[in-house]
Design a protein around this motif. Structure first.
Motif, PDB file in Angstrom:
ATOM      1  N   LYS A 159     -11.607   9.899   7.813  1.00 29.00           N
ATOM      2  CA  LYS A 159     -12.119   8.926   6.858  1.00 29.00           C
ATOM      3  C   LYS A 159     -12.077   9.621   5.509  1.00 29.00           C
ATOM      4  O   LYS A 159     -12.775  10.603   5.293  1.00 29.00           O
ATOM      5  N   CYS A 160     -11.232   9.140   4.656  1.00 30.78           N
ATOM      6  CA  CYS A 160     -11.067   9.882   3.419  1.00 30.78           C
ATOM      7  C   CYS A 160     -10.793   8.965   2.247  1.00 30.78           C
ATOM      8  O   CYS A 160     -10.342   7.852   2.413  1.00 30.78           O
ATOM      9  N   ALA A 161     -11.075   9.486   1.107  1.00 30.72           N
ATOM     10  CA  ALA A 161     -10.623   8.872  -0.132  1.00 30.72           C
ATOM     11  C   ALA A 161      -9.360   9.636  -0.513  1.00 30.72           C
ATOM     12  O   ALA A 161      -9.148  10.767  -0.078  1.00 30.72           O
ATOM     13  N   GLN A 162      -8.519   9.031  -1.310  1.00 28.66           N
ATOM     14  CA  GLN A 162      -7.226   9.632  -1.618  1.00 28.66           C
ATOM     15  C   GLN A 162      -7.376  11.045  -2.187  1.00 28.66           C
ATOM     16  O   GLN A 162      -6.596  11.929  -1.890  1.00 28.66           O
ATOM     17  N   SER A 163      -8.396  11.287  -2.976  1.00 31.35           N
ATOM     18  CA  SER A 163      -8.542  12.587  -3.622  1.00 31.35           C
ATOM     19  C   SER A 163      -9.018  13.679  -2.664  1.00 31.35           C
ATOM     20  O   SER A 163      -8.877  14.858  -2.954  1.00 31.35           O
ATOM     21  N   LEU A 164      -9.593  13.305  -1.509  1.00 33.81           N
ATOM     22  CA  LEU A 164     -10.136  14.297  -0.591  1.00 33.81           C
ATOM     23  C   LEU A 164      -9.225  14.597   0.589  1.00 33.81           C
ATOM     24  O   LEU A 164      -9.577  15.384   1.452  1.00 33.81           O
ATOM     25  N   CYS A 165      -8.087  13.987   0.638  1.00 35.89           N
ATOM     26  CA  CYS A 165      -7.205  14.138   1.789  1.00 35.89           C
ATOM     27  C   CYS A 165      -5.846  14.667   1.365  1.00 35.89           C
ATOM     28  O   CYS A 165      -5.431  14.489   0.228  1.00 35.89           O
TER      29      CYS A 165
ATOM     30  N   LYS B  40      -1.747  14.307   1.636  1.00 36.56           N
ATOM     31  CA  LYS B  40      -0.929  13.093   1.609  1.00 36.56           C
ATOM     32  C   LYS B  40      -0.753  12.527   3.013  1.00 36.56           C
ATOM     33  O   LYS B  40      -0.843  11.317   3.217  1.00 36.56           O
ATOM     34  N   GLU B  41      -0.524  13.405   3.993  1.00 36.00           N
ATOM     35  CA  GLU B  41      -0.334  12.964   5.366  1.00 36.00           C
ATOM     36  C   GLU B  41      -1.603  12.322   5.920  1.00 36.00           C
ATOM     37  O   GLU B  41      -1.560  11.281   6.563  1.00 36.00           O
ATOM     38  N   GLU B  42      -2.754  12.947   5.657  1.00 34.36           N
ATOM     39  CA  GLU B  42      -4.026  12.384   6.137  1.00 34.36           C
ATOM     40  C   GLU B  42      -4.293  11.021   5.512  1.00 34.36           C
ATOM     41  O   GLU B  42      -4.767  10.110   6.177  1.00 34.36           O
ATOM     42  N   PHE B  43      -3.982  10.906   4.232  1.00 32.65           N
ATOM     43  CA  PHE B  43      -4.204   9.629   3.570  1.00 32.65           C
ATOM     44  C   PHE B  43      -3.289   8.549   4.142  1.00 32.65           C
ATOM     45  O   PHE B  43      -3.705   7.411   4.338  1.00 32.65           O
ATOM     46  N   MET B  44      -2.032   8.898   4.448  1.00 29.83           N
ATOM     47  CA  MET B  44      -1.124   7.928   5.072  1.00 29.83           C
ATOM     48  C   MET B  44      -1.668   7.476   6.419  1.00 29.83           C
ATOM     49  O   MET B  44      -1.690   6.290   6.723  1.00 29.83           O
ATOM     50  N   TYR B  45      -2.113   8.429   7.248  1.00 26.56           N
ATOM     51  CA  TYR B  45      -2.692   8.057   8.540  1.00 26.56           C
ATOM     52  C   TYR B  45      -3.908   7.157   8.346  1.00 26.56           C
ATOM     53  O   TYR B  45      -4.112   6.204   9.074  1.00 26.56           O
ATOM     54  N   TYR B  46      -4.692   7.479   7.345  1.00 21.87           N
ATOM     55  CA  TYR B  46      -5.908   6.702   7.078  1.00 21.87           C
ATOM     56  C   TYR B  46      -5.570   5.257   6.714  1.00 21.87           C
ATOM     57  O   TYR B  46      -6.115   4.317   7.298  1.00 21.87           O
ATOM     58  N   ILE B  47      -4.651   5.039   5.764  1.00 27.32           N
ATOM     59  CA  ILE B  47      -4.384   3.655   5.352  1.00 27.32           C
ATOM     60  C   ILE B  47      -3.668   2.874   6.445  1.00 27.32           C
ATOM     61  O   ILE B  47      -3.900   1.679   6.615  1.00 27.32           O
ATOM     62  N   ILE B  48      -2.804   3.552   7.204  1.00 29.68           N
ATOM     63  CA  ILE B  48      -2.122   2.858   8.299  1.00 29.68           C
ATOM     64  C   ILE B  48      -3.115   2.486   9.393  1.00 29.68           C
ATOM     65  O   ILE B  48      -3.080   1.374   9.930  1.00 29.68           O
ATOM     66  N   ASN B  49      -4.034   3.386   9.709  1.00 28.61           N
ATOM     67  CA  ASN B  49      -5.043   3.082  10.728  1.00 28.61           C
ATOM     68  C   ASN B  49      -5.962   1.953  10.266  1.00 28.61           C
ATOM     69  O   ASN B  49      -6.301   1.067  11.055  1.00 28.61           O
ATOM     70  N   GLU B  50      -6.360   1.959   9.015  1.00 30.03           N
ATOM     71  CA  GLU B  50      -7.191   0.870   8.487  1.00 30.03           C
ATOM     72  C   GLU B  50      -6.453  -0.464   8.566  1.00 30.03           C
ATOM     73  O   GLU B  50      -7.029  -1.493   8.914  1.00 30.03           O
ATOM     74  N   TRP B  51      -5.170  -0.446   8.264  1.00 27.11           N
ATOM     75  CA  TRP B  51      -4.333  -1.648   8.332  1.00 27.11           C
ATOM     76  C   TRP B  51      -4.262  -2.160   9.768  1.00 27.11           C
ATOM     77  O   TRP B  51      -4.400  -3.348  10.030  1.00 27.11           O
ATOM     78  N   LYS B  52      -4.058  -1.252  10.723  1.00 28.15           N
ATOM     79  CA  LYS B  52      -4.001  -1.645  12.129  1.00 28.15           C
ATOM     80  C   LYS B  52      -5.339  -2.206  12.592  1.00 28.15           C
ATOM     81  O   LYS B  52      -5.389  -3.165  13.374  1.00 28.15           O
ATOM     82  N   MET B  53      -6.438  -1.622  12.114  1.00 31.03           N
ATOM     83  CA  MET B  53      -7.766  -2.131  12.486  1.00 31.03           C
ATOM     84  C   MET B  53      -7.979  -3.537  11.935  1.00 31.03           C
ATOM     85  O   MET B  53      -8.552  -4.392  12.612  1.00 31.03           O
ATOM     86  N   ASP B  54      -7.516  -3.796  10.720  1.00 27.86           N
ATOM     87  CA  ASP B  54      -7.632  -5.142  10.147  1.00 27.86           C
ATOM     88  C   ASP B  54      -6.914  -6.163  11.023  1.00 27.86           C
ATOM     89  O   ASP B  54      -7.430  -7.250  11.286  1.00 27.86           O
ATOM     90  N   MET B  55      -5.718  -5.820  11.502  1.00 24.79           N
ATOM     91  CA  MET B  55      -4.988  -6.736  12.384  1.00 24.79           C
ATOM     92  C   MET B  55      -5.707  -6.901  13.717  1.00 24.79           C
ATOM     93  O   MET B  55      -5.799  -8.000  14.251  1.00 24.79           O
ATOM     94  N   ALA B  56      -6.241  -5.799  14.256  1.00 22.99           N
ATOM     95  CA  ALA B  56      -6.877  -5.845  15.576  1.00 22.99           C
ATOM     96  C   ALA B  56      -8.131  -6.710  15.568  1.00 22.99           C
ATOM     97  O   ALA B  56      -8.452  -7.345  16.574  1.00 22.99           O
ATOM     98  N   PHE B  57      -8.835  -6.757  14.444  1.00 28.02           N
ATOM     99  CA  PHE B  57     -10.082  -7.507  14.387  1.00 28.02           C
ATOM    100  C   PHE B  57      -9.939  -8.862  13.692  1.00 28.02           C
ATOM    101  O   PHE B  57     -10.931  -9.515  13.398  1.00 28.02           O
TER     102      PHE B  57
ATOM    103  N   GLN C  33       0.834  -1.206   0.000  1.00 28.80           N
ATOM    104  CA  GLN C  33       0.000   0.000   0.000  1.00 28.80           C
ATOM    105  C   GLN C  33       0.867   1.255   0.000  1.00 28.80           C
ATOM    106  O   GLN C  33       0.564   2.218  -0.710  1.00 28.80           O
ATOM    107  N   LEU C  34       1.925   1.259   0.780  1.00 27.84           N
ATOM    108  CA  LEU C  34       2.823   2.418   0.814  1.00 27.84           C
ATOM    109  C   LEU C  34       3.492   2.625  -0.539  1.00 27.84           C
ATOM    110  O   LEU C  34       3.677   3.758  -0.992  1.00 27.84           O
ATOM    111  N   ARG C  35       3.841   1.533  -1.200  1.00 26.78           N
ATOM    112  CA  ARG C  35       4.458   1.626  -2.526  1.00 26.78           C
ATOM    113  C   ARG C  35       3.470   2.250  -3.527  1.00 26.78           C
ATOM    114  O   ARG C  35       3.834   3.122  -4.308  1.00 26.78           O
ATOM    115  N   VAL C  36       2.211   1.836  -3.472  1.00 26.87           N
ATOM    116  CA  VAL C  36       1.200   2.376  -4.378  1.00 26.87           C
ATOM    117  C   VAL C  36       0.971   3.859  -4.115  1.00 26.87           C
ATOM    118  O   VAL C  36       0.877   4.662  -5.046  1.00 26.87           O
TER     119      VAL C  36
END
Length: 179
Positions: A85-91, A93-110, A56-59
């Protein structure tokens, strides 16, 4: 007159003591084997999630047509209850990074197979490649250094094994590849 046809009570007690000691040793070995198997399963699952995050970071980097921008994830936790909560076009770059990392952490947590695991993860700059601990990611934050994904875990309810791990193979440190 003495009867010599059987075992004395002392011989029986000694034989039972030896059998109990052997049984306890076998039980301990089984416990260690099961714990090591659990540790291997957790490591495999975490590695799958870590590779997913690296991709995801590479993309994100390729979509922004640049190398990774200066970024550090400040939340060394499972996940944060972030309102971003954002789509890439509405955030940004920093917000989008936080968003995908948080989503990734949530996937692991659940993830059901990781429900009894205390996992902490972070994406940060680190010039000396410090080993993370459960209390600290040990990132030096040097913005001119490479970006790393660091994940560490402890299996809940398995304190005996967590303390006895000789090689402490309960962490992953992966360099985020440059574009």
């Amino acid at each position: 007159m003495r009867f010599n046809g059987g075992f004395s009570i002392l011989e029986v007690i000694i034989a039972m003591s030896i059998a109990i000691l052997i049984s306890l040793a076998v039980l301990k070995l089984q416990y260690i084997t099961i714990s090591n198997s659990r540790q291997s399963l957790v490591r495999q699952k975490v590695m799958i999630y870590a590779n997913s995050m690296i991709n995801q970071l590479r993309v994100v980097s390729q979509n922004h047509n640049q190398t990774y921008f200066p970024f550090t994830d400040n939340f060394y936790t499972k996940y944060s209850d972030s309102s971003v909560k954002c789509a890439q076009s509405l955030c940004s770059k920093e917000e989008f990074m936080y968003y995908i990392i948080n989503e990734w952490k949530m996937d692991m947590a659940f993830d059901d197979e990781l429900s009894n695991v205390n996992i902490k993860a972070i994406v940060c700059h680190d010039s000396l490649l410090h080993i993370p601990t459960i209390d600290s990611p040990n990132c030096d934050g040097n913005i001119n250094s490479s970006l790393f994904l660091k994940v560490i875990w402890d299996i809940k309810g398995d304190e005996l094994i967590n303390k006895a791990l000789i090689m402490r193979d309960n962490y992953i440190v992966l360099r985020v590849p440059a574009k």
